[in-house]
Design a protein around this motif. Sequence first.
Motif, PDB file in Angstrom:
ATOM      1  N   ASN A 166     -20.294  -1.543 -21.300  1.00 35.96           N
ATOM      2  CA  ASN A 166     -21.473  -1.624 -20.358  1.00 35.96           C
ATOM      3  C   ASN A 166     -22.266  -2.865 -20.303  1.00 35.96           C
ATOM      4  N   TRP A 167     -22.390  -3.343 -21.625  1.00 36.17           N
ATOM      5  CA  TRP A 167     -23.118  -4.648 -21.697  1.00 36.17           C
ATOM      6  C   TRP A 167     -22.493  -5.735 -20.736  1.00 36.17           C
ATOM      7  N   ILE A 168     -21.009  -5.762 -20.898  1.00 34.42           N
ATOM      8  CA  ILE A 168     -20.254  -6.710 -20.527  1.00 34.42           C
ATOM      9  C   ILE A 168     -20.205  -6.747 -19.011  1.00 34.42           C
ATOM     10  N   LEU A 169     -20.293  -5.369 -18.676  1.00 31.06           N
ATOM     11  CA  LEU A 169     -20.143  -4.914 -17.049  1.00 31.06           C
ATOM     12  C   LEU A 169     -21.276  -5.571 -16.157  1.00 31.06           C
ATOM     13  N   VAL A 170     -22.338  -5.473 -16.998  1.00 31.36           N
ATOM     14  CA  VAL A 170     -23.742  -5.751 -16.275  1.00 31.36           C
ATOM     15  C   VAL A 170     -24.047  -7.298 -16.466  1.00 31.36           C
ATOM     16  N   LYS A 171     -23.533  -7.893 -17.644  1.00 32.76           N
ATOM     17  CA  LYS A 171     -23.812  -9.300 -17.471  1.00 32.76           C
ATOM     18  C   LYS A 171     -22.678  -9.949 -16.439  1.00 32.76           C
ATOM     19  N   LYS A 172     -21.666  -9.497 -16.363  1.00 31.16           N
ATOM     20  CA  LYS A 172     -20.752 -10.030 -15.360  1.00 31.16           C
ATOM     21  C   LYS A 172     -21.228  -9.891 -13.871  1.00 31.16           C
TER      22      LYS A 172
END
Length: 335
Positions: A254-260
């Motif tokens: 989820n963190w990677i998705l939001v940061k991307k």
Amino acid sequence: MTIIEQLKHRIKSLNTRIEQSSKLLEEVEEGTLKISFLAQASAESSIEKNTFLLNKYTQKLKKLSLEDINDVNEKEKTKEEIRLRNYFKYQIQRIRRDKTRTEKEKHNALLIIEDISEKLQLEDEDIFEIGNKSKELFLDIHTNLDDDLLEIKNEFLGLVENEFDENNHELKLLNYRIPIIILQLRTLLHNVHENIKESNLNNFKGFPKFQDWWIEELWVSHQAYLALFKWKRVVLSLLLSCEQKKSFENIFTNWILVKKILNLKGKNGYAYNHAFDQMIHKYAELEEEQNESNLLSLKNIVAQGTMEKNLEAVKDKNILINGYTKFKIEKAKEK
């Protein structure tokens, strides 16, 4: 599609149907085709009905063509605006009464509606999809943490409430997701500290620092990919239980998705991204590397397990210290 365009489309469709039925009857009369009496009667009836509609629509089109086209388009525009206004005005009631959805799906959808901007005006299907996707990505929390989530959410919204304009207002969709990720990371960190304390182990020194360029270059640079997943493996090695590891796997996704998503917004997402980083640092002790010498020291990115010759290809300082990193460094100097 305007009313005139609709009429032209219907006229064209009716002409095609009449031609098909007429050709069918011609072949019957010539003896090249045999059909039942019922089928022949149906074809004759179809020609009669479609000819009537064709004349009706043709007359209507002629009448409209004599009117001011701008007036017609304006009327259509007004009708569409009224339709959309009513659609979104009664969206909550419609979702609650939807008999094709489960109560859980409706509950998830209503939670999303509470957190999105009215300007977005998402269709019902999109609302349900976002709600269901949030659950699939484990973006739910325990009810006993509701107060903590509300506190984090209010603090986050306070940081970003003045950062929206027509270029990035859709980022408000993340106002529901980001506070949950922050709370999940904080809960995980608390759990790690508790386990270490109970087991009389050495104190947990926190998560290692991450580097922003890993995420920005994730799908175009194998160095970024290797570095990010090496960092992930280091974090997993610090966790004690299978439950903690599984929890971090979900949080990481989820963190990677939001940061991307935020990186894709470029400068329009800097302030929002920065607020996210600030909150994660405050509540979960997770922070990004901003020291220029450390950023330029590529051997610190990936340990000996990674082929060093692959990393030598990254020499562009602008990749390592990207626009967003410069933005955060400047923000830090303002304090």
